[in-house]
Write a protein that holds these residues in place. Structure first.
Motif, PDB file in Angstrom:
ATOM      1  N   THR A   1     -13.083  -0.130 -21.273  1.00 28.89           N
ATOM      2  CA  THR A   1     -12.471  -1.021 -20.795  1.00 28.89           C
ATOM      3  C   THR A   1     -11.891  -1.946 -21.317  1.00 28.89           C
ATOM      4  OG1 THR A   1     -14.206  -2.817 -20.429  1.00 28.89           O
ATOM      5  CG2 THR A   1     -14.168  -0.586 -18.518  1.00 28.89           C
ATOM      6  N   PRO A   2     -10.287  -2.260 -20.948  1.00 28.28           N
ATOM      7  CA  PRO A   2      -9.465  -1.387 -19.321  1.00 28.28           C
ATOM      8  C   PRO A   2      -9.143  -0.592 -19.861  1.00 28.28           C
ATOM      9  CG  PRO A   2      -8.233  -3.199 -20.038  1.00 28.28           C
ATOM     10  CD  PRO A   2      -9.492  -3.684 -21.681  1.00 28.28           C
ATOM     11  N   SER A   3      -9.168   0.235 -18.346  1.00 32.78           N
ATOM     12  CA  SER A   3      -8.650   1.850 -18.761  1.00 32.78           C
ATOM     13  C   SER A   3      -7.619   1.844 -17.728  1.00 32.78           C
ATOM     14  CB  SER A   3      -9.155   2.913 -18.755  1.00 32.78           C
ATOM     15  OG  SER A   3     -10.630   2.978 -20.310  1.00 32.78           O
ATOM     16  N   PHE A   4      -6.606   2.726 -17.899  1.00 31.94           N
ATOM     17  CA  PHE A   4      -5.169   2.468 -17.164  1.00 31.94           C
ATOM     18  C   PHE A   4      -5.016   4.072 -16.381  1.00 31.94           C
ATOM     19  CE2 PHE A   4      -5.581  -1.189 -18.990  1.00 31.94           C
ATOM     20  CZ  PHE A   4      -5.110  -2.439 -18.092  1.00 31.94           C
ATOM     21  N   PHE A   5      -4.874   4.027 -15.300  1.00 38.17           N
ATOM     22  CA  PHE A   5      -3.886   4.827 -14.897  1.00 38.17           C
ATOM     23  C   PHE A   5      -2.845   5.017 -14.065  1.00 38.17           C
ATOM     24  CE2 PHE A   5      -8.149   6.570 -15.132  1.00 38.17           C
ATOM     25  CZ  PHE A   5      -7.848   8.393 -16.271  1.00 38.17           C
ATOM     26  N   VAL A   6      -1.454   5.555 -14.490  1.00 39.61           N
ATOM     27  CA  VAL A   6       0.153   5.416 -13.904  1.00 39.61           C
ATOM     28  C   VAL A   6      -0.101   6.797 -13.012  1.00 39.61           C
ATOM     29  CG1 VAL A   6       1.976   4.513 -13.751  1.00 39.61           C
ATOM     30  CG2 VAL A   6       0.723   3.714 -15.759  1.00 39.61           C
ATOM     31  N   ASN A   7      -0.492   6.688 -11.404  1.00 44.48           N
ATOM     32  CA  ASN A   7      -0.128   7.943 -10.793  1.00 44.48           C
ATOM     33  C   ASN A   7      -0.180   8.976 -11.443  1.00 44.48           C
ATOM     34  OD1 ASN A   7       1.618   6.220  -9.239  1.00 44.48           O
ATOM     35  ND2 ASN A   7       3.581   8.205  -8.739  1.00 44.48           N
ATOM     36  N   GLY A   8      -2.061   8.772 -11.439  1.00 40.17           N
ATOM     37  CA  GLY A   8      -2.893   9.425 -12.332  1.00 40.17           C
ATOM     38  C   GLY A   8      -2.938   9.808 -13.153  1.00 40.17           C
TER      39      GLY A   8
ATOM     40  N   PRO B   1       0.870  -0.958   0.358  1.00 38.66           N
ATOM     41  CA  PRO B   1      -0.159   0.295   0.563  1.00 38.66           C
ATOM     42  C   PRO B   1       0.781   1.290  -0.036  1.00 38.66           C
ATOM     43  CG  PRO B   1       0.129  -1.159   2.474  1.00 38.66           C
ATOM     44  CD  PRO B   1       0.634  -2.064   0.838  1.00 38.66           C
ATOM     45  N   ASP B   2       1.878   0.658   0.194  1.00 35.10           N
ATOM     46  CA  ASP B   2       3.295   2.108   0.250  1.00 35.10           C
ATOM     47  C   ASP B   2       3.638   1.905  -1.093  1.00 35.10           C
ATOM     48  OD1 ASP B   2       1.378   3.081   3.241  1.00 35.10           O
ATOM     49  OD2 ASP B   2       3.414   2.096   4.329  1.00 35.10           O
ATOM     50  N   ALA B   3       3.677   1.876  -1.921  1.00 39.05           N
ATOM     51  CA  ALA B   3       4.485   1.410  -3.201  1.00 39.05           C
ATOM     52  C   ALA B   3       4.852   3.026  -4.046  1.00 39.05           C
ATOM     53  CB  ALA B   3       3.920   0.297  -4.527  1.00 39.05           C
ATOM     54  N   PRO B   4       5.940   2.954  -4.261  1.00 40.19           N
ATOM     55  CA  PRO B   4       5.575   4.682  -5.123  1.00 40.19           C
ATOM     56  C   PRO B   4       4.941   4.941  -6.260  1.00 40.19           C
ATOM     57  CG  PRO B   4       7.405   3.410  -5.126  1.00 40.19           C
ATOM     58  CD  PRO B   4       6.801   2.734  -4.102  1.00 40.19           C
ATOM     59  N   VAL B   5       4.447   3.663  -6.921  1.00 41.86           N
ATOM     60  CA  VAL B   5       3.573   4.199  -8.225  1.00 41.86           C
ATOM     61  C   VAL B   5       2.505   3.038  -7.546  1.00 41.86           C
ATOM     62  CG1 VAL B   5       3.717   3.549 -10.471  1.00 41.86           C
ATOM     63  CG2 VAL B   5       6.226   3.848  -9.567  1.00 41.86           C
ATOM     64  N   THR B   6       1.403   4.361  -8.007  1.00 40.09           N
ATOM     65  CA  THR B   6      -0.366   3.772  -8.635  1.00 40.09           C
ATOM     66  C   THR B   6      -0.748   3.091  -9.373  1.00 40.09           C
ATOM     67  OG1 THR B   6      -0.367   4.921  -5.811  1.00 40.09           O
ATOM     68  CG2 THR B   6      -2.137   3.749  -7.649  1.00 40.09           C
ATOM     69  N   VAL B   7      -0.501   2.061  -9.875  1.00 41.01           N
ATOM     70  CA  VAL B   7      -1.740   1.409 -11.459  1.00 41.01           C
ATOM     71  C   VAL B   7      -2.678   1.252 -10.590  1.00 41.01           C
ATOM     72  CG1 VAL B   7      -1.864  -0.119 -13.049  1.00 41.01           C
ATOM     73  CG2 VAL B   7       0.401   0.100 -12.783  1.00 41.01           C
ATOM     74  N   ILE B   8      -3.740   2.471 -11.777  1.00 40.41           N
ATOM     75  CA  ILE B   8      -5.627   1.950 -11.270  1.00 40.41           C
ATOM     76  C   ILE B   8      -5.789   1.052 -12.467  1.00 40.41           C
ATOM     77  CG2 ILE B   8      -7.532   3.332 -11.354  1.00 40.41           C
ATOM     78  CD1 ILE B   8      -6.096   5.154  -9.149  1.00 40.41           C
ATOM     79  N   GLU B   9      -6.838   0.319 -12.179  1.00 40.14           N
ATOM     80  CA  GLU B   9      -7.516  -0.685 -14.089  1.00 40.14           C
ATOM     81  C   GLU B   9      -9.115  -0.300 -13.692  1.00 40.14           C
ATOM     82  OE1 GLU B   9      -8.060  -4.490 -15.999  1.00 40.14           O
ATOM     83  OE2 GLU B   9      -7.970  -4.409 -13.936  1.00 40.14           O
ATOM     84  N   TYR B  10      -9.780   0.077 -14.545  1.00 41.79           N
ATOM     85  CA  TYR B  10     -11.413   0.262 -14.493  1.00 41.79           C
ATOM     86  C   TYR B  10     -11.080  -1.107 -15.074  1.00 41.79           C
ATOM     87  CZ  TYR B  10     -11.919   4.575 -12.337  1.00 41.79           C
ATOM     88  OH  TYR B  10     -11.708   5.984 -11.400  1.00 41.79           O
ATOM     89  N   ALA B  11     -11.967  -1.912 -14.760  1.00 39.16           N
ATOM     90  CA  ALA B  11     -12.283  -3.657 -15.690  1.00 39.16           C
ATOM     91  C   ALA B  11     -13.841  -3.846 -14.883  1.00 39.16           C
ATOM     92  CB  ALA B  11     -11.117  -4.619 -15.168  1.00 39.16           C
ATOM     93  N   SER B  12     -14.078  -4.327 -16.200  1.00 39.75           N
ATOM     94  CA  SER B  12     -15.323  -5.142 -16.512  1.00 39.75           C
ATOM     95  C   SER B  12     -15.494  -6.552 -16.473  1.00 39.75           C
ATOM     96  CB  SER B  12     -15.924  -4.521 -17.398  1.00 39.75           C
ATOM     97  OG  SER B  12     -17.951  -5.486 -17.171  1.00 39.75           O
ATOM     98  N   PHE B  13     -16.153  -7.377 -15.650  1.00 40.32           N
ATOM     99  CA  PHE B  13     -15.744  -8.403 -15.779  1.00 40.32           C
ATOM    100  C   PHE B  13     -16.739  -9.150 -17.190  1.00 40.32           C
ATOM    101  CE2 PHE B  13     -15.142  -7.573 -10.661  1.00 40.32           C
ATOM    102  CZ  PHE B  13     -14.147  -8.181 -10.804  1.00 40.32           C
ATOM    103  N   THR B  14     -17.607  -8.668 -17.677  1.00 41.47           N
ATOM    104  CA  THR B  14     -18.297  -9.326 -18.755  1.00 41.47           C
ATOM    105  C   THR B  14     -17.415  -8.498 -20.411  1.00 41.47           C
ATOM    106  OG1 THR B  14     -19.205  -7.758 -18.631  1.00 41.47           O
ATOM    107  CG2 THR B  14     -20.122  -9.363 -17.731  1.00 41.47           C
ATOM    108  N   CYS B  15     -16.373  -8.062 -19.984  1.00 39.21           N
ATOM    109  CA  CYS B  15     -15.351  -7.422 -21.168  1.00 39.21           C
ATOM    110  C   CYS B  15     -14.382  -8.234 -21.279  1.00 39.21           C
ATOM    111  CB  CYS B  15     -14.721  -5.909 -20.456  1.00 39.21           C
ATOM    112  SG  CYS B  15     -13.648  -5.651 -21.826  1.00 39.21           S
TER     113      CYS B  15
END
Length: 220
Positions: free
Chosen positions: A191-198, A57-71
């Motif tokens: 989807t999928p869409s990705f953000f790396v540190n915003g 949880p304290d990693a320097p980089v955050t990757v956020i994925e927006y995903a769908s389980f039917t995609c």
């Protein structure tokens, strides 16, 4: 697991109905690769305690994925790209990975799968996601969504009381609505869409690796 199977079968329609507002909120979402808009609509919402996080949880980089389980593209990404990303960056403590739901068609099914996954604890969540993504193609071939959902329940070892309490919690549907609205506010339409540190980033391994290593070299 017979009690869980019986409850989940009955809960499919109930869960979909309880999250009906999410269906309307997500009406603009579409399955498939998505590209950043010419002008960003807004910032991706900050990570909170409600998010499902994998890694330090304290990693320097955050990757956020927006995903769908039917995609289908999401399932392919999870099977083809995610294992390498996990081994190289998440397991080594360099990245915290955040999964967020953006349901796509069929809405009732994708919403219900998202709610089932939300019922998992942090330790159970990866196994549930793996089962949903890896079992997606067979689900479409067999046209048996109940078996698909139950496979995820069993993979995560979700108990019947755990499921019943969670799926009957209005907060689960509220979370889904808020997550979808946050995605739309950030300009996410597919989807999928990705953000790396915003910052919006393509989801192929090379693009993610380039964004992650640049940030690590810069000290996060």
């Amino acid at each position: 697991m017979s009690r869980a199977a019986s409850f989940l079968a009955a809960a499919i329609l109930a869960a979909a109905a309880s999250s009906g507002a999410a269906a309307q909120t997500a009406a603009g979402a579409h399955e498939g690769h998505d590209h950043a808009p010419a002008e960003a609509v807004g910032s991706v919402p900050e990570v909170t305690a409600d998010d499902r996080i994998l890694g330090d949880p304290d990693a320097p980089v955050t990757v956020i994925e927006y995903a769908s389980f039917t995609c289908g593209h999401c399932a392919n990404w999870h099977e083809q790209v995610f294992p390498e990303l996990k081994a190289r960056f998440i397991d080594t403590g360099q990245v915290r990975f955040v999964h967020r739901d953006l349901p796509t068609q069929p809405q009732n099914l994708s919403q219900t799968a998202a709610l089932v996954a939300r019922c998992a604890t942090a330790d159970q969540f990866p196994a549930v996601v793996d089962a949903l993504m890896s079992g997606q193609e067979q689900m479409y071939d067999s046209r048996d969504p109940e078996a698909w959902l139950m496979g995820a329940v069993q993979a995560g070892e979700l108990g019947p009381d755990q499921l019943e309490t969670c799926l009957n919690d209005p907060g689960a549907g509220a979370y889904l609505v808020a997550t979808v609205q946050g995605a739309r506010d950030a300009g996410v339409t597919g989807t999928p869409s990705f953000f790396v540190n915003g910052e919006r980033t393509d989801g192929d391994l090379a693009s993610l690796e380039a964004a992650i290593t640049t940030l690590i070299d810069q000290g996060g």
